[in-house]
Each structure stands twice: as structure tokens, then as C-alpha cells.
Design an enzyme around this catalytic site. Structure first.
Site, mmCIF file in Angstrom:
data_model
loop_
_atom_site.group_PDB
_atom_site.id
_atom_site.type_symbol
_atom_site.label_atom_id
_atom_site.label_comp_id
_atom_site.label_asym_id
_atom_site.label_seq_id
_atom_site.Cartn_x
_atom_site.Cartn_y
_atom_site.Cartn_z
ATOM 1 N N HIS A 171 49.254 25.661 33.013
ATOM 2 C CA HIS A 171 50.594 25.688 32.377
ATOM 3 C C HIS A 171 51.449 26.347 32.760
ATOM 4 C CE1 HIS A 171 48.985 28.975 30.067
ATOM 5 N NE2 HIS A 171 50.069 29.105 29.599
ATOM 6 N N GLU A 209 49.749 40.908 29.143
ATOM 7 C CA GLU A 209 49.790 40.296 27.771
ATOM 8 C C GLU A 209 49.335 41.606 26.553
ATOM 9 O OE1 GLU A 209 47.958 36.294 27.059
ATOM 10 O OE2 GLU A 209 46.641 36.957 28.454
ATOM 11 N N HIS A 233 46.319 31.068 37.173
ATOM 12 C CA HIS A 233 47.869 31.292 37.018
ATOM 13 C C HIS A 233 48.332 32.302 38.243
ATOM 14 C CE1 HIS A 233 47.128 29.378 33.250
ATOM 15 N NE2 HIS A 233 46.794 30.423 32.572
HETATM 16 C C1 BG6 Z 1 45.742 30.852 28.886
HETATM 17 C C2 BG6 Z 1 44.700 31.864 28.825
HETATM 18 O O1 BG6 Z 1 45.463 30.021 30.036
HETATM 19 O O2 BG6 Z 1 46.960 31.383 29.386
HETATM 20 C C3 BG6 Z 1 44.873 32.830 27.861
HETATM 21 O O3 BG6 Z 1 43.353 31.050 28.806
HETATM 22 C C4 BG6 Z 1 46.338 33.516 27.914
HETATM 23 O O4 BG6 Z 1 43.961 33.740 27.690
HETATM 24 C C5 BG6 Z 1 47.403 32.347 28.342
HETATM 25 O O5 BG6 Z 1 46.475 34.341 26.792
HETATM 26 C C6 BG6 Z 1 48.739 33.095 28.437
HETATM 27 O O6 BG6 Z 1 49.587 32.080 28.671
HETATM 28 P P1 BG6 Z 1 51.241 32.542 28.479
HETATM 29 O O7 BG6 Z 1 52.021 31.385 28.426
HETATM 30 O O8 BG6 Z 1 51.158 32.881 27.015
HETATM 31 O O9 BG6 Z 1 51.550 33.293 29.698
#
Ligand code: BG6
Length: 478
Positions: A171, A209, A233
Site C-alpha cells: 500500500h 510509527e 515498504h
Molecule cells: C502495514 C504493516 O503494512 O503497514 C503495519 O503491517 C504498519 O504493521 C502499516 O502499521 C503502516 O502503514 P502506514 O500507511 O500507516 O504507514
């Protein structure tokens, strides 16, 4: 380029009553429906092996959209959306054959919103139920658990569906700021000229995070930060930061350039990796417990909630430039950024001033939150003496574009409906990502502790020493 409605097809969500469906998928579908970006005809089929009637599912969907949609739903748009929904109670013994009666079109986009252990059996059932023909599949991460399980999953998928019908989601590629990296690098002539080993001394990419593992302790115990964030990511952001210009923005052209970066990315040396785990601390003014006290987590767990590493890309463009990657939960704040530090000036004309002590030229690409890009340089402080000080130029999304960007899932869902693979991961990318992290999965070493609310363990600082990691607010930069 304006998006247009994709071709007619049904949309199927398997696992439609789960958390991912409620938080992301149904709200994304509602917003696409509201914006006229769903296929003109076709159903939205929610399927799950739970005892629920149509009315119960409609209520579930209404509640999910009201709770999690980025746009407040309107009564009429909600009614249009809910009318398209159809619930199918999956009987595990029927092995997906019960989906058939709900389908109205020859084509369908099927989303597996289920735990990873269910991916392979469901894909096999899909083939056995005679539903492979006309199906495109969206599959979530984690895609496999290591290199060999990822290969096996790719083999299972390909025994049923060809690669052009598979959409592996990361994503992060749906985030506006990640897509903007491509525009920023290849739509402007001034940056590409300084985007290499001659001009850049190091690159840092941080995904921090402030959240902990929340209710996902059990899942996270099997995963850890390297599998959860680094292999996917972080490597995707790195690939886009480091890739060569593609010949076009066609999906294959773009993915061919990303895979070249991943191929040149050297497998992780366990000696250059720090794995950390948070202990109790204070985040956003609140006391929080340590990882080993989270629900579903073993009291002596060795799973990492933080990872930092020094990496290199052995390519003509990047040879000798260290790439430092870092991610962690329960860090001081939520902040995803790429920090590019440019080489020092060749001659220190301002010796003895601040210029001597700071990295003068730095670019910070803020992926989230506070999305934007800033460039720092030194300027003369007004006055009779020659004194210099770092200053910065700042582009902020909020100020320049007064609109809220669409949710990553909306964009990705629309592109998959449209058959566009540009923002999805190809099989070779996913396997190469695993190959790069595999040495650390095989030899993880000890996990070190860091306080919740900090920027990670001291050992991570040693990776960059004597230089510090560039954290938000440092050196007067955003
Ligand atoms: C997800 C992870 O793919 O991405 C999570 O499994 C993480 O652990 C999340 O919190 C973070 O996504 P974003 O969009 O909030 O940076």
C-alpha cells in the site's frame, strides 16, 4: 490524467467481514462508487464463512463506511453503494463453488482479505471451482514468510492464474507522496543531475510509527519489523528513490527499473543490522507497555519491533553510497521520510563557522505525515561579519494543494479494476526482496531493547556514527 470508470466486472471480497475489509476495503469501495470510479455494472460480492444474512452484511458495510471513510458518506451515495452489495456465506466444504451463483459478469476482481495462511488454499480452490477464467486477484502482504515460501506461493498462484492477472499490494505504492517521488525525480530537470554517487554522500530512509502492535500481537510475533516493513515498504521506497529513469510509465518499464535496483541491492549483512524491541515508555504523553507485555506476545519474545541497517547498491550510479534504512514501532513519533545528504563542498572557505559543523545541503522528502519536500542550504546571516547558518526551502502538500489525497487503497483498487499493474509488485520483486533479507532471517542475532517513545536503540546510532540519524526537527529542518 483523470481516472475513468473501469470495465464492467464483479468485485469480490473474500474475508468481507474482517478488520481489513471494514477499515480499508469497504470504505475505499464506497468512495470509488461515490466518485463514479467503479465499473458501471457488476456486483460487489462480500464473501465469508460466517453466519450472516444479507441484511446483517449491509449493516456491517454501512457501519464500516460511516466509521472509516475519508469522506463523510451522504445518504444517497450510501444507498447506491449498499444496493450493489451481495453477501455470500461461504461453506468451507463447498470450496468457493458457492461464489458462482452470486457472479453477474464474465470478469471479476477478487480480493483476498484473509490471513496469509489461507492464501494458497483459497487460490487452489478458486482453480478447482472453475473460477480462474476471468478472475484477477488482489493479494495482500505478507507475501510469503521467507524466500522459499514466497516462491512456493508464486508457484501456487501461477498454477491457477497467469502473472498478468495477479496484483500484489504494497500500500506504500498507493501513497501520493511515494508516487510523487517519480514526478519529482523525472518530471524536473534540476534534481536528476545531482542524483548519484558524485553528488550524494548518503541516503537515509525511515518509517517510524508511534503505534505499538495494537491487537496484532499474535500476528506480529510471526512477522517482526523486517518482514512487516523492510522487505516490502522500505525496499519499494528505496527502489523508487534509486531507480534509473524508465523509458515510459508503462507498468513493465517501471517495474523493470525497480527490479534492477533490487538486484543491485546487496543481501543484508547481519553485522550491519540492528534489531530492537520496545520496552515500556511514554508515547504522545501516555504511558505504554513494553512489547513483551502486549496481548498475544511471548514473555521472552525475540521478535524485533525495530530494525536499522546499512545497505549498499552496487550499481554504476550508487556504488559507495551507503543507504541507511530504519523502521520501528512505538518510536518518538509517526514519521516516514527520505533524507538525502549531499557531499561536502570541496574547499572550506567558511572554516571556523557553522558550515564546518553541519551537512550543508540536504533534501528531506516527507512521505507522511506533514507531507512535503524541503531542501536545506547555508545562507549568510545579515550583518557586517560573515556568519553563515543553515536555512531551508519548503514545499508542503497541505499549503500547495488544498485537497485531501485519496486513500492508498482507493487508488490501488481502481488501478486493479482497470488492469493497471504499475503500482503493484511483480513476482521477481517480491522474491528478490526476500533474498536480500534472507541472511538476517537465517542469522537474526540478539534483539536489543529501546524505550517506547525514543528513536530506537543506541546500537542503531552506531551504524551511522559519528554522524547522527536525521530525525524530525533536527538542524532546524521540518
Ligand atoms: C502495514 C504493516 O503494512 O503497514 C503495519 O503491517 C504498519 O504493521 C502499516 O502499521 C503502516 O502503514 P502506514 O500507511 O500507516 O504507514
Amino acid at each position: 490524467m483523470a481516472l475513468s470508470p473501469p470495465p464492467d466486472q464483479d468485485i469480490v471480497v473474500v474475508g468481507a467481514t474482517g478488520d481489513l475489509s471494514a477499515r480499508k476495503l469497504l470504505p475505499a469501495l464506497y468512495n470509488l462508487s461515490h466518485e463514479g470510479l467503479l465499473p458501471g455494472h457488476g456486483r460487489i460480492v462480500g464473501a465469508a464463512p460466517v453466519d450472516l444474512e444479507q441484511a446483517g452484511f449491509t449493516e456491517f458495510a454501512r457501519h464500516a463506511v460511516e466509521s472509516f471513510s475519508r469522506n463523510r458518506p451522504t445518504r444517497s451515495a450510501m444507498a447506491v453503494f449498499l444496493r450493489r452489495l451481495q453477501f455470500v456465506r461461504l461453506d468451507p466444504a463447498a470450496k468457493l463453488t458457492d461464489l458462482r451463483t452470486a457472479l453477474t459478469r464474465e470478469r471479476r476482481l477478487l480480493y483476498l482479505a484473509v490471513p496469509p495462511s489461507a492464501f494458497a488454499p483459497l487460490i487452489t480452490d478458486l482453480g478447482a471451482a472453475g473460477l480462474a477464467e476471468g478472475t484477477s486477484l488482489i493479494i495482500e502482504k505478507p507475501f510469503g514468510h521467507d524466500l522459499s515460501s514466497a516462491r512456493k506461493l508464486n508457484d501456487t498462484i501461477h498454477s491457477v492464474l497467469p502473472e498478468q492477472c495477479v496484483f500484489r499490494i504494497d500500500h506504500y505504492l498507493g501513497k501520493e507522496t511515494v508516487q510523487n517521488l517519480l514526478v519529482f525525480r523525472f518530471g524536473n530537470s534540476i534534481f536528476e543531475r545531482v542524483w548519484d554517487r558524485d553528488a550524494i554522500s548518503r541516503v537515509e530512509i525511515t518509517v517510524a510509527e508511534s503505534l505499538g502492535v495494537e491487537q496484532r500481537g499474535e500476528f506480529y510475533e510471526q512477522t517482526g519489523a523486517i518482514r512487516d516493513i523492510v522487505q516490502n515498504h522500505l525496499f519499494q521506497v528505496l527502489a523508487i528513490t534509486a531507480m534509473e529513469p524508465p523509458v515510459s510509465f508503462d507498468a513493465e518499464a517501471l517495474r523493470n527499473e525497480k527490479i534492477k535496483v533490487l538486484q543491485a541491492l546487496q543481501p543484508l549483512d547481519p553485522g550491519h543490522v540492528v534489531r530492537g524491541q520496545y520496552t515500556a515508555g511514554t508515547v504522545d504523553g501516555k504511558r505504554v507497555r513494553g512489547y513483551r507485555h502486549e496481548p498475544g506476545v511471548a514473555p521472552r519474545s525475540e521478535t524485533e519491533t525495530f530494525a536499522a541497517m546499512r545497505m549498499s547498491i552496487d550499481s554504476w550510479r550508487w556504488s559507495g553510497v551507503p543507504f541507511f534504512l530504519r523502521t520501528g514501532k512505538r518510536m518518538a513519533m509517526r514519521d516516514t521520510r527520505i533524507v538525502i545528504t549531499f557531499r561536502d563542498v570541496p574547499l572550506h572557505l567558511f572554516a571556523g563557522t557553522d558550515v564546518d559543523d553541519v551537512d550543508c545541503n540536504r533534501m528531506i522528502i516527507r512521505i507522511q505525515p506533514d507531507e512535503g519536500i524541503s531542501v536545506s542550504f547555508v545562507a549568510k546571516v545579515p550583518g557586517a561579519e560573515v556568519r553563515v547558518q543553515p536555512v531551508s526551502m519548503n514545499f508542503a502538500y497541505g499549503a500547495s494543494f488544498k485537497t485531501s489525497p485519496p486513500e492508498a487503497y482507493e487508488r490501488l483498487r481502481h488501478d486493479a479494476l482497470d488492469g493497471d499493474h504499475t503500482l503493484f509488485i511483480r513476482e521477481d520483486e517480491v522474491e528478490r526482496g526476500w533474498a536480500v533479507v534472507q541472511p538476517v532471517l537465517d542469522h537474526p542475532g540478539a534483539v536489543v531493547q529501546y524505550r517506547a517513545g525514543s528513536w530506537g536503540p543506541d546500537e542503531a546510532d552506531a551504524l551511522l556514527a559519528p554522524l547522527p540519524w536525521h530525525d524530525p526537527g533536527e538542524g532546524g529542518s521540518p
